[in-house]
Motif scaffolding. Structure first.
Motif, PDB file in Angstrom:
ATOM      1  N   VAL A 154       0.853  -1.186   0.000  1.00 52.35           N
ATOM      2  CA  VAL A 154       0.000   0.000   0.000  1.00 52.35           C
ATOM      3  C   VAL A 154       0.893   1.241   0.000  1.00 52.35           C
ATOM      4  N   GLY A 155       0.692   2.103  -0.977  1.00 55.71           N
ATOM      5  CA  GLY A 155       1.531   3.292  -1.063  1.00 55.71           C
ATOM      6  C   GLY A 155       0.863   4.388  -1.870  1.00 55.71           C
ATOM      7  N   PHE A 156       1.462   5.561  -1.826  1.00 50.83           N
ATOM      8  CA  PHE A 156       0.964   6.696  -2.605  1.00 50.83           C
ATOM      9  C   PHE A 156       1.741   6.754  -3.912  1.00 50.83           C
ATOM     10  N   ASN A 157       1.023   6.681  -5.034  1.00 47.62           N
ATOM     11  CA  ASN A 157       1.619   6.676  -6.367  1.00 47.62           C
ATOM     12  C   ASN A 157       1.340   7.980  -7.098  1.00 47.62           C
ATOM     13  N   LEU A 158       2.258   8.354  -7.977  1.00 50.58           N
ATOM     14  CA  LEU A 158       2.027   9.411  -8.957  1.00 50.58           C
ATOM     15  C   LEU A 158       2.581   8.915 -10.282  1.00 50.58           C
ATOM     16  N   ILE A 285       1.825   9.777   4.638  1.00 53.76           N
ATOM     17  CA  ILE A 285       2.568  10.263   3.469  1.00 53.76           C
ATOM     18  C   ILE A 285       2.536  11.776   3.505  1.00 53.76           C
ATOM     19  N   ARG A 286       3.679  12.372   3.208  1.00 53.31           N
ATOM     20  CA  ARG A 286       3.747  13.830   3.079  1.00 53.31           C
ATOM     21  C   ARG A 286       4.739  14.161   1.975  1.00 53.31           C
ATOM     22  N   TRP A 287       4.215  14.681   0.869  1.00 51.96           N
ATOM     23  CA  TRP A 287       5.030  15.061  -0.289  1.00 51.96           C
ATOM     24  C   TRP A 287       4.945  16.569  -0.489  1.00 51.96           C
ATOM     25  N   VAL A 288       6.059  17.113  -0.950  1.00 55.43           N
ATOM     26  CA  VAL A 288       6.092  18.508  -1.386  1.00 55.43           C
ATOM     27  C   VAL A 288       6.456  18.516  -2.874  1.00 55.43           C
ATOM     28  N   ILE A 289       5.522  18.942  -3.708  1.00 54.56           N
ATOM     29  CA  ILE A 289       5.735  18.998  -5.157  1.00 54.56           C
ATOM     30  C   ILE A 289       5.958  20.463  -5.544  1.00 54.56           C
ATOM     31  N   THR A 290       7.100  20.729  -6.187  1.00 52.02           N
ATOM     32  CA  THR A 290       7.445  22.092  -6.583  1.00 52.02           C
ATOM     33  C   THR A 290       7.697  22.139  -8.084  1.00 52.02           C
ATOM     34  N   PRO A 291       6.711  22.546  -8.871  1.00 45.01           N
ATOM     35  CA  PRO A 291       6.908  22.682 -10.319  1.00 45.01           C
ATOM     36  C   PRO A 291       7.623  24.001 -10.632  1.00 45.01           C
TER      37      PRO A 291
END
Length: 320
Positions: A154-158, A285-291
């Protein structure tokens, strides 16, 4: 003179505020995050088996990533279980989107046009997406820990669109590589979810034996042999040399893993994934997405042709 100085200071302050504001990801009236030519959509389109849903990233007119969500396989395909979206809340004041989801979706277990087999696991979770300056922060909270037998599953996918990335570089911490045009090994074997199938829809008529291929290849069993990740780390930079496609994913918890989903499915995409740690529920889960945002980018004009046709008395050169 004093009034003039105060007025100039106020104008300068307002101008500074507008500049800072324009450099932030803010929720717009459409309910998604926007920063000039970059948009981050969250759970406002639902078709994950067709690579459309969850968190999506559109940069300067190109959709580069999508299907950001909890999945039960490293590189799922169209036959693998998808969550049930229950509620989506937009809070413009806090600049956040909050989405409530759960596994399983009983209505899709062994039934429908695209029947799925859900494992015997039940949990609810919340995905919070928040614009913070030049970044979008994704936080996942669960209502219970993942059972031991499903840890690592079980995981967070992109998912990253291969067609936009062939031959482009990536950097994971201190390792670099390119996105290959064809999938490459090595692969690894791991326990499948298939033996743990649940009993969520007694009315489901799909044949488990038929879906499983009766001993042959089965697309519904996609998690027993997977590719080894190209890289593992805490910070991934995609397309570091391209200002129109460059974005960074940083995990504040479990490691990021970069997979090639085409090893399992001929319509698979590249996948960035973080597994849910044992015993973790809050901020699992904690993601930081920086475009990267190109300041002066404008969408190129497109000449359209009417697909409906023209009225007999309508000049064709006046239809846009």
């Amino acid at each position: 003179m004093k009034k003039l100085m105060c007025l100039l200071f106020l104008v300068a302050l307002i101008g500074h505020s507008n500049t800072v504001y324009s450099q932030e990801f803010r929720l717009n009236t459409g309910g998604y995050f926007e920063n000039k030519g970059v948009n981050v959509m969250a759970y406002d389109d639902i078709y994950p088996e067709g690579h459309q849903g969850g968190i999506s990233l559109i940069m300067h007119g190109k959709r580069l990533a999508t299907n950001g969500d909890i999945r039960l396989e490293s590189t799922p395909g169209q036959w693998q279980p998808v969550p049930k979206q229950r509620d989506r809340q937009v809070n413009e004041d806090k600049n956040t989107l909050t989405v409530h989801l759960s596994y399983p979706d009983s209505s899709r277990h062994l039934t429908g046009f695209n029947p799925m087999i859900y494992p015997d696991m039940v949990f609810n979770y919340t995905v919070t997406v928040k614009g913070e300056g030049p970044s979008v922060v994704i936080t996942v909270d669960l209502d219970r820990p993942i059972p031991e037998k499903f840890l690592g599953k079980v995981g967070f996918n992109l998912e990253l669109f291969p067609g936009a990335l062939f031959g482009k570089p990536w950097i994971m911490d201190d390792k670099a590589g390119i996105f290959p045009r064809q999938p490459n090994g090595p692969t690894r074997s791991e326990p499948s979810n298939f033996p743990y199938r649940g009993d969520f829809n007694p009315g489901g008529k799909a044949s488990v034996r038929q879906l499983a291929g009766e001993g042959g290849y089965s697309p519904i069993i996609a998690d027993d042999i997977v590719c080894e990740p190209y890289a593992v780390g805490k910070r991934l930079v995609v397309c570091p040399d391209d200002p129109y496609s460059r974005f960074t994913i940083e995990s504040k918890g479990s490691e990021l893993k970069l997979y090639d989903g085409r090893m399992n499915h001929n319509n698979g995409w590249f996948v960035v994934r973080s597994e849910i740690p044992a015993g973790k529920t809050t901020a699992a889960i904690r993601w930081v997405i920086t475009p990267n945002v190109v300041e002066d980018w404008l969408y190129a004009p497109v000449v359209q042709i009417s697909q409906v046709g023209y009225h007999p008395v309508q000049p064709q050169d006046s239809c846009y």
